[in-house]
Design a protein around this motif. Structure first.
Motif, PDB file in Angstrom:
ATOM      1  N   ARG A  31       0.820  -1.209   0.000  1.00  0.00           N
ATOM      2  CA  ARG A  31       0.000   0.000   0.000  1.00  0.00           C
ATOM      3  C   ARG A  31       0.853   1.257   0.000  1.00  0.00           C
ATOM      4  O   ARG A  31       0.523   2.243  -0.674  1.00  0.00           O
ATOM      5  N   GLY A  98     -19.580  -3.770   1.798  1.00  0.00           N
ATOM      6  CA  GLY A  98     -18.882  -4.627   0.843  1.00  0.00           C
ATOM      7  C   GLY A  98     -19.813  -5.202  -0.208  1.00  0.00           C
ATOM      8  O   GLY A  98     -19.480  -5.243  -1.405  1.00  0.00           O
ATOM      9  N   ASN A 209      -3.880  -8.213  -0.409  1.00  0.00           N
ATOM     10  CA  ASN A 209      -3.881  -6.880   0.181  1.00  0.00           C
ATOM     11  C   ASN A 209      -5.080  -6.679   1.109  1.00  0.00           C
ATOM     12  O   ASN A 209      -4.948  -6.163   2.212  1.00  0.00           O
ATOM     13  N   ALA A 210      -6.252  -7.105   0.646  1.00  0.00           N
ATOM     14  CA  ALA A 210      -7.466  -6.942   1.444  1.00  0.00           C
ATOM     15  C   ALA A 210      -7.437  -7.819   2.689  1.00  0.00           C
ATOM     16  O   ALA A 210      -7.822  -7.385   3.779  1.00  0.00           O
ATOM     17  N   THR A 211      -6.964  -9.057   2.538  1.00  0.00           N
ATOM     18  CA  THR A 211      -6.932  -9.983   3.679  1.00  0.00           C
ATOM     19  C   THR A 211      -5.904  -9.539   4.721  1.00  0.00           C
ATOM     20  O   THR A 211      -6.156  -9.631   5.922  1.00  0.00           O
ATOM     21  N   LYS A 213      -5.018  -6.502   5.289  1.00  0.00           N
ATOM     22  CA  LYS A 213      -5.591  -5.320   5.933  1.00  0.00           C
ATOM     23  C   LYS A 213      -6.619  -5.706   6.986  1.00  0.00           C
ATOM     24  O   LYS A 213      -6.725  -5.076   8.049  1.00  0.00           O
ATOM     25  N   TYR A 275     -12.119  -3.090  -5.577  1.00  0.00           N
ATOM     26  CA  TYR A 275     -10.950  -2.828  -4.742  1.00  0.00           C
ATOM     27  C   TYR A 275     -10.584  -1.345  -4.757  1.00  0.00           C
ATOM     28  O   TYR A 275     -10.279  -0.761  -3.704  1.00  0.00           O
ATOM     29  N   TRP A 278     -13.036   0.471  -2.522  1.00  0.00           N
ATOM     30  CA  TRP A 278     -12.821   0.150  -1.100  1.00  0.00           C
ATOM     31  C   TRP A 278     -11.522   0.757  -0.582  1.00  0.00           C
ATOM     32  O   TRP A 278     -11.503   1.404   0.471  1.00  0.00           O
ATOM     33  N   ALA A 279     -10.430   0.566  -1.296  1.00  0.00           N
ATOM     34  CA  ALA A 279      -9.122   1.057  -0.846  1.00  0.00           C
ATOM     35  C   ALA A 279      -9.096   2.573  -0.775  1.00  0.00           C
ATOM     36  O   ALA A 279      -8.446   3.154   0.108  1.00  0.00           O
ATOM     37  N   ALA A 283     -11.373   1.585   3.300  1.00  0.00           N
ATOM     38  CA  ALA A 283     -10.472   0.592   3.899  1.00  0.00           C
ATOM     39  C   ALA A 283     -10.165   0.876   5.365  1.00  0.00           C
ATOM     40  O   ALA A 283     -10.151  -0.046   6.191  1.00  0.00           O
ATOM     41  N   LEU A 290     -13.905  -5.481   1.920  1.00  0.00           N
ATOM     42  CA  LEU A 290     -13.609  -6.146   0.653  1.00  0.00           C
ATOM     43  C   LEU A 290     -13.806  -7.659   0.736  1.00  0.00           C
ATOM     44  O   LEU A 290     -13.660  -8.350  -0.268  1.00  0.00           O
TER      45      LEU A 290
END
Length: 334
Positions: A31, A98, A209-211, A213, A275, A278-279, A283, A290
């Motif tokens: 990120r 989400g 990346n989402a997991t 986070k 994504y 969300w990001a 986030a 996500l």
């Protein structure tokens, strides 16, 4: 080894989940240096290069399909997701948001067309739906999100900022790719399979990346919440497939190849745009936001493979019956 090669993407998903929980700090590095943003820009640039829109103009005259696709993909599906989320997850705003994010996203670029082709469907119509939904979707997704998320009073969205950001990250690289396609694509076409691999690798990076986070929140929430999210996305996608099939067959009365294209492609949503939304805007406040898009993405990949196969078998049966009728020997051959 053959099984591993054939299912490398699903193996990659398992590895990304494991890596995200083992090394959540690595996600911060991604990120901080915007590695995924660069990869997504390249993915849409390659999409623009590889997307053959030469047949889209012919489909654009079918206004009833245009209207039905936009209505379903960008109004009906977000409404269903909003209802699903608030009914099943009243105490989990992350999950509700989400579901709304993935439902408001444009349709997939490559996956829907590939599965339409497997289904022996109308690929030209599938491409038309793809181009139309992605262009219109990027323009209206900020307003759709503001409408449904505003009802729940979760967060205030900067609509204009989101519109400009998505246009620069999605539409701009796609348009650049389209403009360069005549000169560049002939050199890249022999290696087009690597484009698909790259797109799938981007999805794996998004999952990681989402997991990473949300790893802490996921551990705290426990497996029950994740199972509920998976079950809800399976149920939601099933209902969407049924509705789109009924729209195609009962409302606008498409033939079988066009029904396959409409049912499959209008029901599929892109994880990449989800994504970015969300990001960029959710986030930090909603780290689990996500997880529903990831679950929906995996659900549609698995379920629509079987749906495409059913359409393919039906198309082959129709072709066989037509051949029998043409030679005038139907009774003998049966």
């Amino acid at each position: 080894m053959t099984i591993l090669k054939k299912n490398w993407f699903f193996v990659g998903i398992a590895l990304m989940f494991g890596l995200a929980f083992a090394l959540p700090g690595l996600g911060e590095v991604f990120r901080e240096y915007r590695i995924l943003n660069v990869a997504i820009f390249l993915a849409f640039f390659l999409t623009g290069l590889s997307l053959d829109t030469s047949t889209v103009k012919e489909q654009a005259r079918q206004t009833k399909i245009l209207f039905a696709a936009i209505l379903s993909a960008h109004f009906l599906i977000p409404s269903l997701a909003f209802a699903f989320g608030n009914l099943l997850f009243p105490h989990h705003p992350d999950i509700v948001i989400g579901l709304i994010i993935i439902a408001s996203a444009p349709v997939t670029v490559a996956s829907g067309t590939v599965m339409t082709n497997v289904a022996r469907g109308n690929v030209a119509l599938s491409l038309f739906i793809c181009v139309l939904s992605n262009f219109v979707g990027i323009l209206i997704i900020p307003f759709t999100l503001k409408l449904f998320i505003g009802i729940g009073q979760y967060v205030e969205l900067p609509v204009l900022q989101m519109l400009i950001s998505l246009s620069l990250k999605v539409l701009l690289p796609t348009i650049i790719g389209q403009l360069l396609r005549p000169k560049v694509w002939p050199y890249l076409q022999p290696h087009k399979k690597y484009n698909s691999i790259f797109q799938q690798c981007v999805v794996l990076l998004i999952i990681f990346n989402a997991t990473s986070k949300a790893s802490g929140e996921l551990l705290q929430a426990g497996p029950q919440l994740l199972l509920m999210v998976i079950a809800s996305t399976v149920a939601l996608h099933t209902i969407i497939l049924v509705i789109n099939f009924l729209i195609a067959t009962k409302v606008i009365r498409l033939d079988l190849p066009s029904t396959a294209a409409f049912t499959i492609h209008v029901s599929q949503k892109t994880l990449t745009v989800s994504y970015l939304v969300w990001a960029g805007y959710f986030a930090n406040q909603y780290p689990l936001g996500l997880i529903p898009p990831i679950c929906y993405h995996l659900t549609q990949m698995i379920m629509d493979t079987f749906i495409a196969d059913r359409f393919r078998k039906k198309a082959l049966q129709v072709e066989r019956n037509s051949a029998v009728d043409r030679d005038g020997k139907g009774n003998l051959k049966r």
